[in-house]
Design an enzyme around this catalytic site. Structure first.
Site, PDB file in Angstrom:
ATOM      1  CG  ASN A   8     -25.731  36.302  17.633  1.00  0.00           C
ATOM      2  OD1 ASN A   8     -24.630  36.586  17.152  1.00  0.00           O
ATOM      3  ND2 ASN A   8     -26.060  35.069  17.991  1.00  0.00           N
ATOM      4  CE  LYS A  10     -27.763  33.304  15.118  1.00  0.00           C
ATOM      5  NZ  LYS A  10     -28.595  32.122  15.077  1.00  0.00           N
ATOM      6  CG  HIS A  94     -25.444  31.442  20.434  1.00  0.00           C
ATOM      7  ND1 HIS A  94     -25.731  30.479  19.489  1.00  0.00           N
ATOM      8  CD2 HIS A  94     -26.413  32.390  20.316  1.00  0.00           C
ATOM      9  CE1 HIS A  94     -26.821  30.851  18.825  1.00  0.00           C
ATOM     10  NE2 HIS A  94     -27.257  32.011  19.307  1.00  0.00           N
ATOM     11  CD  GLU A  96     -26.223  29.533  15.839  1.00  0.00           C
ATOM     12  OE1 GLU A  96     -25.444  30.490  15.707  1.00  0.00           O
ATOM     13  OE2 GLU A  96     -27.421  29.572  15.511  1.00  0.00           O
ATOM     14  CD  GLU A 164     -30.558  32.833  22.015  1.00  0.00           C
ATOM     15  OE1 GLU A 164     -31.039  33.662  21.252  1.00  0.00           O
ATOM     16  OE2 GLU A 164     -29.454  32.301  21.832  1.00  0.00           O
ATOM     17  N   GLY A 170     -33.675  30.430  14.548  1.00  0.00           N
ATOM     18  CA  GLY A 170     -33.415  30.440  13.104  1.00  0.00           C
ATOM     19  C   GLY A 170     -34.617  30.079  12.249  1.00  0.00           C
ATOM     20  CB  SER A 212     -38.101  32.496  15.472  1.00  0.00           C
ATOM     21  OG  SER A 212     -37.302  31.494  14.844  1.00  0.00           O
TER      22      SER A 212
END
Ligand code: PEP
Length: 253
Positions: A8, A10, A94, A96, A164, A170, A212
């Site tokens: 991904n 992003k 996701h 985000e 996730e 991150g 991560s």
């Protein structure tokens, strides 16, 4: 079943030139794999420059999709448009995007829109934090149930779940979830899927882990976490990392 490595990207990299370089490098490493399938999800404007018919086990994915098939929806991109660009997978829900207001209901509509277009949705779920009394399990259960609402038993076999935990996203491998906890949580997700769709289906839907994943922990996550693959963010932006992670995945099978 082959393990799945989903990159991904992003909102990276910063230019189309860098995107094509990274895509070509990822493809080169992925082509050497015998047991691992690779999905690369670039930002939408970089899909077209990367778009070629899928080669071997390397596929293009998108990071989002519209709930609508076409029409007056400014800024939206439909499943059929993505399919036309040789996209095969779509990340939906996701964290985000959920942080921008995407609800479980929208996620379920996006998962359905993806399936209608003949693409594979990668439905993301995961808690913001772990509760001492298992409160996070309730949240995961609600997310799974509501995000898959309207997805039939026949169709759910075409869905991939990405677990996730937000608190692990991150950061560095030291902050990732432990393989034992990943295993436990994916078993919990399988229990929910089994309640919804029956045990055979519940045990068949692939579950990925994301948060991560890096060179140093990918082997243990897949080997001991008993997941069917990984969703990788920052580490997938460096070609050398991709090569190392794919090599580790091949060894984990
Ligand atoms: C993600 O956001 O999907 C993700 C897994 O990111 P990272 O690998 O950077 O934690």
């Amino acid at each position: 079943m082959r393990l799945l490595f989903v990159a991904n990207w992003k909102m990276n990299p910063g230019s189309v030139r860098e995107a094509v370089v990274l895509w070509n490098a990822t493809k080169k490493y992925a082509r050497k794999m015998r047991k691992t399938s690779v999905v690369v999800c670039p930002p939408t404007p970089f899909i077209a420059p990367c778009a070629t018919k899928s080669e071997g086990l390397v596929f293009l994915g998108a990071q989002d999709v519209s709930i609508f098939p076409n029409g007056a929806h400014t800024g939206e991109v439909s499943g059929n448009m993505l399919k036309d660009m040789h996209v095969r997978y779509v990340i939906v829900g996701h964290s985000e995007r959920r942080a921008l207001g995407e609800t479980n209901e929208i996620v379920s509509r996006k998962a359905q829109a993806t399936l209608v277009a003949g693409l594979t949705p990668i439905v993301c779920v995961g808690e913001r934090e772990r509760g001492e009394h298992g409160e996070h399990l309730e949240l995961i259960e609600t997310q799974v149930k509501e995000s898959l609402r309207g997805v039939s038993k026949a169709k759910v076999l075409k869905v991939i779940i990405a677990y996730e935990p937000l608190w692990a996203i991150g950061k560095t491998s030291a902050h990732a979830m432990s393989p034992a906890d990943i295993h436990e949580t994916t078993l919990f997700i399988r229990k929910i899927l089994s309640k919804m769709y029956g045990r055979t289906v519940g045990m068949s839907v692939p579950i990925l882990y994301g948060g991560s994943v890096e060179n140093s922990n990918i082997f243990a996550i897949v080997h001991d976490g008993a997941v069917q693959g990984v969703l990788v963010g920052h580490a997938s932006l460096v070609a050398k990392n991709v090569s190392d992670m794919l090599t580790a995945l091949e060894k984990a099978q």
